[in-house]
Design a protein around this motif. Structure first.
Motif, PDB file in Angstrom:
ATOM      1  N   LYS A  61       2.010   2.721   7.368  1.00 51.34           N
ATOM      2  CA  LYS A  61       0.637   2.773   6.845  1.00 51.34           C
ATOM      3  C   LYS A  61      -0.375   2.321   7.890  1.00 51.34           C
ATOM      4  O   LYS A  61      -1.525   2.055   7.562  1.00 51.34           O
ATOM      5  CB  LYS A  61       0.528   1.869   5.603  1.00 51.34           C
ATOM      6  CG  LYS A  61       1.556   2.186   4.520  1.00 51.34           C
ATOM      7  CD  LYS A  61       1.551   3.658   4.125  1.00 51.34           C
ATOM      8  CE  LYS A  61       2.487   3.922   2.943  1.00 51.34           C
ATOM      9  NZ  LYS A  61       3.893   3.698   3.270  1.00 51.34           N
ATOM     10  N   ARG A 115     -10.059  -0.551  -4.251  1.00 58.06           N
ATOM     11  CA  ARG A 115      -9.878   0.477  -3.221  1.00 58.06           C
ATOM     12  C   ARG A 115      -9.093  -0.152  -2.076  1.00 58.06           C
ATOM     13  O   ARG A 115      -8.763  -1.340  -2.124  1.00 58.06           O
ATOM     14  CB  ARG A 115     -11.227   1.011  -2.723  1.00 58.06           C
ATOM     15  CG  ARG A 115     -12.081  -0.020  -2.008  1.00 58.06           C
ATOM     16  CD  ARG A 115     -13.293   0.641  -1.375  1.00 58.06           C
ATOM     17  NE  ARG A 115     -14.171  -0.302  -0.701  1.00 58.06           N
ATOM     18  CZ  ARG A 115     -13.996  -0.738   0.549  1.00 58.06           C
ATOM     19  NH1 ARG A 115     -12.959  -0.305   1.254  1.00 58.06           N
ATOM     20  NH2 ARG A 115     -14.836  -1.595   1.091  1.00 58.06           N
ATOM     21  N   ASN A 116      -8.823   0.632  -1.076  1.00 55.24           N
ATOM     22  CA  ASN A 116      -8.073   0.130   0.078  1.00 55.24           C
ATOM     23  C   ASN A 116      -9.000  -0.647   1.004  1.00 55.24           C
ATOM     24  O   ASN A 116      -9.891  -0.074   1.628  1.00 55.24           O
ATOM     25  CB  ASN A 116      -7.435   1.307   0.827  1.00 55.24           C
ATOM     26  CG  ASN A 116      -6.682   0.862   2.063  1.00 55.24           C
ATOM     27  OD1 ASN A 116      -7.038   1.213   3.170  1.00 55.24           O
ATOM     28  ND2 ASN A 116      -5.656   0.056   1.875  1.00 55.24           N
ATOM     29  N   ASP A 125      -1.805  -5.401  -4.301  1.00 57.03           N
ATOM     30  CA  ASP A 125      -1.891  -3.943  -4.222  1.00 57.03           C
ATOM     31  C   ASP A 125      -3.204  -3.561  -3.547  1.00 57.03           C
ATOM     32  O   ASP A 125      -4.281  -3.730  -4.110  1.00 57.03           O
ATOM     33  CB  ASP A 125      -1.819  -3.357  -5.635  1.00 57.03           C
ATOM     34  CG  ASP A 125      -2.146  -1.873  -5.651  1.00 57.03           C
ATOM     35  OD1 ASP A 125      -1.821  -1.186  -4.661  1.00 57.03           O
ATOM     36  OD2 ASP A 125      -2.764  -1.411  -6.633  1.00 57.03           O
ATOM     37  N   ASP A 126      -3.105  -3.038  -2.332  1.00 57.88           N
ATOM     38  CA  ASP A 126      -4.289  -2.725  -1.516  1.00 57.88           C
ATOM     39  C   ASP A 126      -4.814  -1.319  -1.820  1.00 57.88           C
ATOM     40  O   ASP A 126      -4.922  -0.468  -0.937  1.00 57.88           O
ATOM     41  CB  ASP A 126      -3.927  -2.853  -0.032  1.00 57.88           C
ATOM     42  CG  ASP A 126      -5.145  -2.772   0.879  1.00 57.88           C
ATOM     43  OD1 ASP A 126      -6.273  -2.937   0.377  1.00 57.88           O
ATOM     44  OD2 ASP A 126      -4.966  -2.531   2.085  1.00 57.88           O
ATOM     45  N   GLY A 127      -5.110  -1.073  -3.109  1.00 59.98           N
ATOM     46  CA  GLY A 127      -5.689   0.211  -3.489  1.00 59.98           C
ATOM     47  C   GLY A 127      -4.710   1.363  -3.387  1.00 59.98           C
ATOM     48  O   GLY A 127      -5.093   2.469  -2.967  1.00 59.98           O
ATOM     49  N   SER A 128      -3.460   1.164  -3.782  1.00 57.15           N
ATOM     50  CA  SER A 128      -2.443   2.221  -3.688  1.00 57.15           C
ATOM     51  C   SER A 128      -2.808   3.398  -4.586  1.00 57.15           C
ATOM     52  O   SER A 128      -3.359   3.231  -5.685  1.00 57.15           O
ATOM     53  CB  SER A 128      -1.069   1.674  -4.086  1.00 57.15           C
ATOM     54  OG  SER A 128      -0.654   0.646  -3.212  1.00 57.15           O
ATOM     55  N   PHE A 170       0.855  -1.184   0.000  1.00 56.40           N
ATOM     56  CA  PHE A 170       0.000   0.000   0.000  1.00 56.40           C
ATOM     57  C   PHE A 170       0.897   1.242   0.000  1.00 56.40           C
ATOM     58  O   PHE A 170       1.556   1.544   0.990  1.00 56.40           O
ATOM     59  CB  PHE A 170      -0.930   0.014   1.218  1.00 56.40           C
ATOM     60  CG  PHE A 170      -1.829   1.229   1.285  1.00 56.40           C
ATOM     61  CD1 PHE A 170      -2.740   1.486   0.267  1.00 56.40           C
ATOM     62  CD2 PHE A 170      -1.745   2.117   2.340  1.00 56.40           C
ATOM     63  CE1 PHE A 170      -3.569   2.594   0.315  1.00 56.40           C
ATOM     64  CE2 PHE A 170      -2.565   3.223   2.407  1.00 56.40           C
ATOM     65  CZ  PHE A 170      -3.484   3.469   1.394  1.00 56.40           C
ATOM     66  N   ASN A 171       0.943   1.905  -1.160  1.00 52.84           N
ATOM     67  CA  ASN A 171       1.718   3.145  -1.311  1.00 52.84           C
ATOM     68  C   ASN A 171       3.180   2.944  -0.892  1.00 52.84           C
ATOM     69  O   ASN A 171       3.708   3.639  -0.026  1.00 52.84           O
ATOM     70  CB  ASN A 171       1.088   4.281  -0.495  1.00 52.84           C
ATOM     71  CG  ASN A 171      -0.250   4.735  -1.062  1.00 52.84           C
ATOM     72  OD1 ASN A 171      -0.574   4.433  -2.211  1.00 52.84           O
ATOM     73  ND2 ASN A 171      -1.017   5.467  -0.270  1.00 52.84           N
ATOM     74  N   HIS A 228      -4.985  -4.160   5.418  1.00 53.13           N
ATOM     75  CA  HIS A 228      -3.841  -5.079   5.404  1.00 53.13           C
ATOM     76  C   HIS A 228      -4.262  -6.533   5.543  1.00 53.13           C
ATOM     77  O   HIS A 228      -3.765  -7.421   4.830  1.00 53.13           O
ATOM     78  CB  HIS A 228      -2.897  -4.669   6.549  1.00 53.13           C
ATOM     79  CG  HIS A 228      -1.644  -5.469   6.625  1.00 53.13           C
ATOM     80  ND1 HIS A 228      -1.435  -6.438   7.587  1.00 53.13           N
ATOM     81  CD2 HIS A 228      -0.515  -5.456   5.858  1.00 53.13           C
ATOM     82  CE1 HIS A 228      -0.249  -6.980   7.428  1.00 53.13           C
ATOM     83  NE2 HIS A 228       0.342  -6.407   6.388  1.00 53.13           N
TER      84      HIS A 228
END
Length: 661
Positions: free
Chosen positions: A200, A64-65, A36-39, A6-7, A68
């Motif tokens: 995060k 979207r996010n 990829d958790d909505g980065s 994430f990002n 985790h």
């Protein structure tokens, strides 16, 4: 490898380089699955380029996010290896430790988790709260969750398969892995500071993760409102007892004025809102008794796909048709919306919640005619009943149906026998336990003229809903339904007690799980003895109904409460949930008569904990014996109250008769 991201644009290239170097040194085929958790930065593009350049790299993109824990879950679900290693992308967990995890796995361990011996690069607040969290969680739950362990671990394929089958939506993965068991080992390491970027997991997300962990693995928070209520009640009673007489009267009068000023409908809406809010929270945060929920959902799917008649013919259904119609409609709606119904989730409990909510305005109407204060007590006792709330919102059962309809039938039989018959018929068409109040209904209908007409109205009212629900089965399945739901169900579990805290639960020499067909005394089986005791209790209740001179609705309700509790206490093959009907009737009765309030509180307390220990698998014959004795004390006190009332009424009539002579 499963790597949630994430990002993390600043660290992805280095992370992938170090992971590839470590994995290339292992004598196994491998893959890296980035989730990829909505980065919102350049992370998705970087991951896609890695996947294009190496077929051993795959990427899952979230729209979207989602968090985790769900990113880890998605990666585990999609991973295909014989073992899966979960590691974060920030390089705080060193990829160089992976060979040690693999070595432990090759020794035969199913789960190898990495324990943080030292944590660098974290604030004192983060270290303190993390240490406190694991230790508090282990005090609250019976599951031993490793301390100072994150999600960095290796899991064997069979562990991943079991984890995939679990139905939780809001997951605490490290807790679930600990709960599942398997053969586990640990490897200690020194956790390094982040390679780049920032954490995060802000405080808000840490609090959410902690709440998910506590509500998923500990049942104790459910008891905190009960403890708080008990403490508040004891404190209030203590303050009131210390006050002087005049002061007590002034406080009582002030409370009465406040309650009187609050409109009845506002009180009703407040009780409904409090009850529904509590139920929604409990239903969403607890799994409940998953086995019962799974049975209901299986029935729903069977009726939806095969039809009611064929579903009964196929076997396995031991409920009457009324609730199955509701399940069928719910399953069809879920199918139309492409929704997945799984046991252990909020949606598996929704039909019961809907029934409880629908009954609340009906009970408000049923209480019409009571004095305002008693009406408030009655509706609060029904809407906020802890046993009904737990049975519906936590367990996932629907005992609220037969309990409510039985109470309505008993309360209305003296005023509107036809409507009482309809309520009884609906209850009998939903659950066979409603039949418990039949002797009281017949005696109450006979108690005042015109007797025959009232009995006919009661019978006709009961037959109408029974006939309507049976109509779809006339083409086939009717006899199978009658045999399964009304005949075979009385001997489906031939044991002395099915965790019901009654006289058969370790009160006599026999085990509660012994067969009730075994000889007990003089050639009679335990089942015969239980039925004989129940018949005697019914006769005693009918004698009270005939001798007491209280208003017929009140004495009919009293007799039904005694019979319902006798059914739970004396009969064999009793489930813990069969006390719900008695608790509901006694709670309603407590609103009308102060003498029943202590009994109602004791019975609700015992029944609540009986459901609790069974639902969460904590039944212990030695530790739970206090519930048996509390139930016996309440049962004896109930009989004393009714006997004294009947005898007092009879003595009060004698001087009047003598004066007339």
């Amino acid at each position: 490898m499963v790597v949630p991201v994430f990002n993390e644009e600043d660290v992805i290239p280095v992370t992938h380089e170090r992971l590839s170097a470590v994995l290339n040194a292992l004598p196994f085929a491998w893959e890296i699955l980035y989730v990829d958790d909505g980065s919102t930065d350049a992370s998705p593009a970087l991951l896609d380029r890695l996947a294009e350049g190496d077929p051993r790299v795959r990427v899952i993109h979230f729209a979207r996010n989602f968090g985790h824990q769900l990113a880890i879950t998605a990666g585990i679900d999609a991973a295909m290896g014989d073992a899966v290693v979960v590691i974060d992308a920030d390089l705080q967990d060193p990829p160089d430790l992976i060979p040690e995890l693999v070595a432990k796995w090759r020794e035969g361990y199913d789960v190898v988790f990495a324990r943080r011996a030292i944590r660098f690069g974290e604030t004192w607040f983060k270290r303190a709260t993390a240490a406190a969290f694991y230790r508090v969680l282990n005090r609250l739950t019976d599951v031993e969750i490793p301390v100072d362990v994150g999600d960095f671990r290796l899991m064997d394929r069979k562990v991943c398969d079991v984890l995939r089958a679990l139905p939780e939506h809001r997951r605490f993965v490290r807790g679930l892995v600990a709960w599942m068991g398997f053969c586990q080992a640990e490897v200690e390491y020194i956790r390094q500071p982040r390679f780049a970027g920032e954490s995060k997991y802000p405080l808000r997300r840490m609090v959410r993760l902690a709440l998910d962990a506590v509500t998923s693995f500990s049942t104790r928070p459910l008891g905190w409102p009960l403890y708080a209520g008990a403490a508040a009640g004891l404190s209030t009673s203590s303050i009131a007892s210390r006050a002087r007489g005049g002061r007590r009267r002034r406080v009582s009068e002030a409370s009465a004025r406040i309650a009187h000023k609050m409109p009845g409908r506002a009180w009703f809406l407040a009780c409904c809102f409090a009850s529904l809010a509590t139920q929604l929270v409990l239903a969403a945060t607890t799994r409940g008794y998953v086995a019962d929920q799974a049975i209901f959902l299986r029935w729903a799917e069977a009726v939806r796909t095969m039809g009611l008649s064929r579903a009964y013919e196929a076997g396995g259904i031991d409920y009457p048709p009324l609730y199955l119609y509701l399940l069928d409609a719910y399953a069809r709606l879920a199918s139309a919306l492409h929704a997945s119904l799984r046991p252990g989730t909020f949606w598996a409990k929704l039909p019961g919640l809907a029934m409880y909510a629908a009954f609340m305005p009906a009970m408000w109407g049923l209480s019409r005619g009571m004095r305002a204060e008693k009406r408030r007590w009655a509706i609060a006792a029904y809407c906020l009943n802890p046993v009904l709330i737990f049975d519906t919102a936590v367990w996932g059962q629907v005992d609220v149906i037969d309990a409510t309809l039985a109470l309505a039938a008993v309360w209305l039989v003296s005023k509107r026998p036809l409507v009482a018959g309809v309520a009884f018929g609906l209850g009998l068409a939903a659950k066979f336990e409603t039949v418990v109040v039949l002797p009281v209904l017949l005696a109450a209908a006979w108690a005042q003229p015109p007797r025959l007409r009232r009995l006919v109205q009661l019978a006709c009212g009961a037959l109408v809903p029974l006939a309507l629900v049976a109509l779809p089965l006339l083409g086939g399945g009717l006899w199978r339904m009658i045999r399964a739901a009304y005949i075979a169900t009385t001997g489906e579990y031939p044991y002395l007690s099915m965790n019901a805290m009654n006289i058969w639960f370790d009160f006599f020499d026999a085990s509660p799980y012994a067969s009730d067909r075994a000889p007990a005394i003089l050639g009679f089986t335990y089942k015969d003895v239980g039925l004989s005791l129940l018949a005697a209790a019914c006769l005693a209740a009918l004698a009270y109904l005939a001798r007491s001179r209280r208003a017929l609705p009140v004495r009919a309700t009293s007799a039904a409460a005694f019979v319902g509790f006798s059914f739970f206490m004396l009969a064999t093959e009793m489930h813990e949930r069969y006390v719900v009907l008695a608790v509901t009737v006694v709670s309603w009765l407590a609103a009308l008569d102060r003498r029943w309030r202590a009994l109602a509180a004791a019975l609700a307390f015992s029944a609540f904990w009986n459901l609790w220990v069974v639902c969460f698998g904590a039944v212990n014959a030695q530790q739970d014996a206090w519930m048996v004795y509390l139930n016996l004390a309440a049962y004896g006190a109930m009989g004393v109250v009714m006997a004294r009332e009947a005898m007092h009424q009879r003595k009060a009539r004698r001087p009047v008769a003598a004066a007339a002579e």
